[in-house]
Design an enzyme around this catalytic site. Sequence first.
Site, PDB file in Angstrom:
ATOM      1  N   HIS A 126       0.820  -1.225   0.000  1.00 53.18           N
ATOM      2  CA  HIS A 126       0.000   0.000   0.000  1.00 53.18           C
ATOM      3  C   HIS A 126       0.850   1.271   0.000  1.00 53.18           C
ATOM      4  O   HIS A 126       0.322   2.358  -0.266  1.00 53.18           O
ATOM      5  CB  HIS A 126      -0.927   0.039   1.218  1.00 53.18           C
ATOM      6  N   ASP A 163      -2.636 -10.591  -2.648  1.00 53.17           N
ATOM      7  CA  ASP A 163      -3.241 -10.140  -1.394  1.00 53.17           C
ATOM      8  C   ASP A 163      -4.707  -9.783  -1.643  1.00 53.17           C
ATOM      9  O   ASP A 163      -5.072  -9.360  -2.743  1.00 53.17           O
ATOM     10  CB  ASP A 163      -2.471  -8.907  -0.897  1.00 53.17           C
ATOM     11  N   HIS A 165      -6.279  -7.337  -0.637  1.00 49.53           N
ATOM     12  CA  HIS A 165      -6.403  -5.890  -0.855  1.00 49.53           C
ATOM     13  C   HIS A 165      -5.675  -5.477  -2.134  1.00 49.53           C
ATOM     14  O   HIS A 165      -4.654  -6.080  -2.490  1.00 49.53           O
ATOM     15  CB  HIS A 165      -5.798  -5.112   0.324  1.00 49.53           C
ATOM     16  N   ASP A 247      -4.294 -12.936   3.085  1.00 50.71           N
ATOM     17  CA  ASP A 247      -5.523 -12.536   3.786  1.00 50.71           C
ATOM     18  C   ASP A 247      -6.786 -12.824   2.978  1.00 50.71           C
ATOM     19  O   ASP A 247      -7.888 -12.482   3.414  1.00 50.71           O
ATOM     20  CB  ASP A 247      -5.474 -11.059   4.223  1.00 50.71           C
TER      21      ASP A 247
HETATM   22 ZN   LIG Z   1      -4.060  -7.315   2.570  1.00 53.72          ZN
END
Ligand SMILES: [Zn+2]
Length: 310
Positions: A126, A163, A165, A247
């Site tokens: 991120h 991931d 995200h 995740d």
């Molecule tokens: Zn993540």
Amino acid sequence: MKTTIFDNPASRLHAVPPGHPEHVGRYEAARNALLALPGCDWVEAGPAGMPDLARFHTAAHVDRVLSACAQADDGEWVALDPDTLVCSHSAAAALGAVGGAVAAVDRVIDDNGGAAFVLARPPGHHAEPDRAMGFCLFNAIAVAAVHALEVHDLATVAIVDIDVHHGNGTQRLAERNPHVFFASLHQTPLYPGTGGEGETGLGGNVLNCPMPDGVTGSQWRARFESEVIPALKRARPELVFVSAGFDGHADDPVGGWGLRSNDFAWAARQLAGIARDFSGSRLVSVLEGGYDCPALGRSAAAFVGALSEA
Ligand SMILES: [Zn+2]
């Protein structure tokens, strides 16, 4: 593939407030699970230096992170955003993660092939050039990708982000560097809210595969196989990077997907196949998210074990 784990013991130094999901237990769970794998080499790399970070991050960003760590009193934290906090030793952990990723690139190139897994926290995908966010301070995989291009003169690299995200920070790299191909499968809606199908980078060097809450392993594999694999074959990367976040596992408290550890092993075999066919069998993976410790350990071991057997 010969597989090397780049361990970053400084991961233990990055303390977070009680209840924060990105805690040191994640590192220990992944490490213990990986130690049980046969046949992997273990290496401890040194921390990244300023010239490494400057390949992706602004000097102002690096200074902000280091200054925040320097300002944190013992047992206290300084917030860079509402869920990204640093203690006095967080910089050592984050610099170690980047150093491991850079050393992993050097290793698979010097050895003319091989797989690497960077066992480190905090995660990095991120982190944008000028911004820490989403638990991430420095974007290890972005720095390592530019290192591969600039130091080792590779023409094209690919980064696949598994991931749950969206890797918004890593996408920023592809949006300004046509030698990077970036693909991400991620849950939507979910933090950070980016990663729509319309975000296609520079002439299509970004592929976003957003998928809803509740995705199953077979749905995820189907999207991976129909979109990500063909795009990787078109990109013909000379090194395959993987933002290995786990995740998306069914037991994860943050993500809403139903993946199992054998889905991550399947992905590892797919990506190892791309690396074998196009990239001189060079693959560098970096740990990102994964917030249920037992599931994280099983998933990381399944992923790395599949690489070592590929
Ligand atoms: Zn993540």
